[in-house]
Write a protein that holds these residues in place. Structure first.
Motif, short mmCIF file in Angstrom:
data_model
loop_
_atom_site.label_atom_id
_atom_site.label_comp_id
_atom_site.label_asym_id
_atom_site.label_seq_id
_atom_site.Cartn_x
_atom_site.Cartn_y
_atom_site.Cartn_z
N VAL A 1 -0.87 9.85 7.33
CA VAL A 1 -1.24 8.37 7.47
C VAL A 1 -0.59 7.87 8.65
O VAL A 1 0.40 8.00 8.88
CB VAL A 1 -0.75 7.68 6.21
N VAL A 2 -1.40 7.34 9.49
CA VAL A 2 -0.89 6.52 10.72
C VAL A 2 -1.31 5.05 10.67
O VAL A 2 -2.59 4.92 10.29
CB VAL A 2 -1.18 7.25 11.86
N VAL B 1 3.82 9.02 6.33
CA VAL B 1 3.05 7.75 6.93
C VAL B 1 3.95 7.52 8.23
O VAL B 1 5.24 7.29 8.10
CB VAL B 1 3.23 6.78 5.98
N ILE B 2 3.26 7.29 9.22
CA ILE B 2 3.77 6.94 10.54
C ILE B 2 3.01 5.53 10.82
O ILE B 2 2.09 5.14 10.75
CB ILE B 2 3.22 7.92 11.78
N VAL C 1 6.54 8.33 -0.78
CA VAL C 1 6.09 9.10 0.46
C VAL C 1 7.14 8.64 1.71
O VAL C 1 8.05 7.82 1.46
CB VAL C 1 4.53 8.73 1.21
N SER C 2 7.30 9.44 2.69
CA SER C 2 8.18 9.08 3.75
C SER C 2 7.46 8.41 4.65
O SER C 2 6.33 8.72 5.37
CB SER C 2 8.41 10.78 4.62
N VAL C 3 8.21 7.21 5.05
CA VAL C 3 7.59 6.37 5.96
C VAL C 3 8.69 6.33 7.31
O VAL C 3 9.66 6.07 7.11
CB VAL C 3 7.49 5.04 5.44
N LEU D 1 0.76 -1.29 0.08
CA LEU D 1 0.07 -0.02 0.09
C LEU D 1 0.97 1.40 0.20
O LEU D 1 0.78 2.04 -0.94
CB LEU D 1 -0.84 -0.01 1.03
N PHE D 2 1.91 1.37 0.80
CA PHE D 2 2.76 2.63 1.15
C PHE D 2 3.49 2.83 -0.17
O PHE D 2 3.76 4.14 -0.46
CB PHE D 2 3.35 2.59 2.35
#
Length: 340
Positions: A183-184, A223-224, A207-209, A171-172
């Motif tokens: 997003v969490v 994204v956390i 994105v940044s995860v 997904l991410f």
């Protein structure tokens, strides 16, 4: 004789459940379809039995009566008669009525004694009245066809368990760099694994995860991932979103808890919350999904065909809470259509 009134009794006291069930079952026209030990058990039994009336204790472990009221859908929900040692003029009683209880019956005692039978007549009268009110309103309470939300999405929360690392990665890594909201995610995973997992996702994603840090401000495209073994909740402070960790004792089967994350999103962001329930065993996320739904937010679920275990998303889908479903490879496409 008309259709019997179907009642669910909810109380954390075994003696109180016995008394309430006995009192109601003696009344012609009332059938007690089941009992529940706490709020989480109650939400499962409500989804299973679709009772006309819920007789609901307000002070319980795991999820209290107010939490149950907040998690019920705005349409088609059972009528709720609260039963509490507090009266309707107390702070707790007023809160229960404000969150949708149609009536409140005061317990004569908090002890497991025969004095509880003193509420018999009052309880029966109010349950009958609650059922009559619900049935008279039924034509107006039918759920309308699902329409797109008038509220823009402020936050996406995601829950997963068995098969979750692969599902979250797929997904991410498919989200665009300019994904417009934070997003969490809460994943059932032991402590010590999420930092490395977040790093791998981050390297492969536009994105940044990142693994969560306490008091972390959220931003679009970030994204956390909840730390394994630690709860995460979201808050809004001066209009800005934050993720906060919770390592203290919280009654939840899983740590991190999807229910806790989803409920906090409903509390802080209301109709701006969008929840996604991915592959996983059990029903963590169902109570939280109900809270998001009750707050006007939206829910998406992973399709059975791509789930490693079709447990968590099935519970949400069968409860009628999801507005869309997709395989994990199509989930980002579905998500982008609902993030406006």
């Amino acid at each position: 004789m008309g259709t019997p009134i179907r009642v669910l009794v909810v109380d954390d006291s075994a003696f109180a459940r016995k008394v309430l069930r006995e009192v109601l079952s003696k009344q012609p026209g009332i059938v007690v379809v089941d009992i529940a030990r706490d709020g989480l058990d109650a939400l499962e039994k409500i989804a299973e039995h679709h009772p006309d009336v819920v007789v609901l204790d307000l002070v319980m472990p795991h999820l209290d009566g107010i939490g149950v009221l907040r998690a019920l859908p705005t349409t088609g929900a059972p009528a709720v008669v609260a039963v509490s040692i507090s009266d309707a003029e107390s702070e707790l009683g007023k809160k229960a009525l404000a969150y949708g209880a149609v009536d409140l019956v005061q317990k004569p005692t908090s002890l497991a004694t025969d004095r509880l039978y003193e509420l018999s007549n009052d309880l029966v009268v109010r349950v009958l009245a609650a059922a009559q009110t619900r049935r008279s309103m039924a034509p107006e309470m039918e759920a309308p066809a699902v329409q797109p939300s008038l509220h823009s999405t402020s936050l996406v929360v995601v829950g997963a368990s068995t098969g979750g690392p692969q599902a979250l990665t797929r997904l991410f890594t498919s989200l665009p760099r300019d994904f417009p909201v934070p997003v969490v995610a809460a994943l059932h995973i032991p402590a010590g694994y999420t930092d490395a997992l977040a790093r791998r996702m981050d390297e492969a994603s536009a994105v940044s995860v990142k693994e969560v840090t306490d008091e972390q401000e959220l931003s679009p495209g970030l994204v956390i991932l909840a730390r394994g073994g630690t709860h995460v909740r979201v808050e809004r402070r001066a209009g800005r979103p934050y993720a906060c960790t919770e390592e203290g004792h919280i009654e939840a089967l899983h740590r991190p808890s999807v229910d806790l994350l989803f409920r906090s999103a409903a509390d802080a962001f209301g109709a701006g919350a969008l929840g996604i329930v991915l592959t996983g065993m059990g029903d963590d996320g169902l109570a939280g999904a109900r809270a998001i739904h009750a707050a006007g937010g939206r829910l998406l679920v992973e399709s059975e065909s791509s789930c490693v275990v079709y447990g968590m998303p099935r519970c949400v889908r069968e409860a009628g809470l999801a507005i869309g479903e997709a395989t994990i490879d199509k989930m980002s496409e579905l998500l982008l259509r609902h993030v406006a």
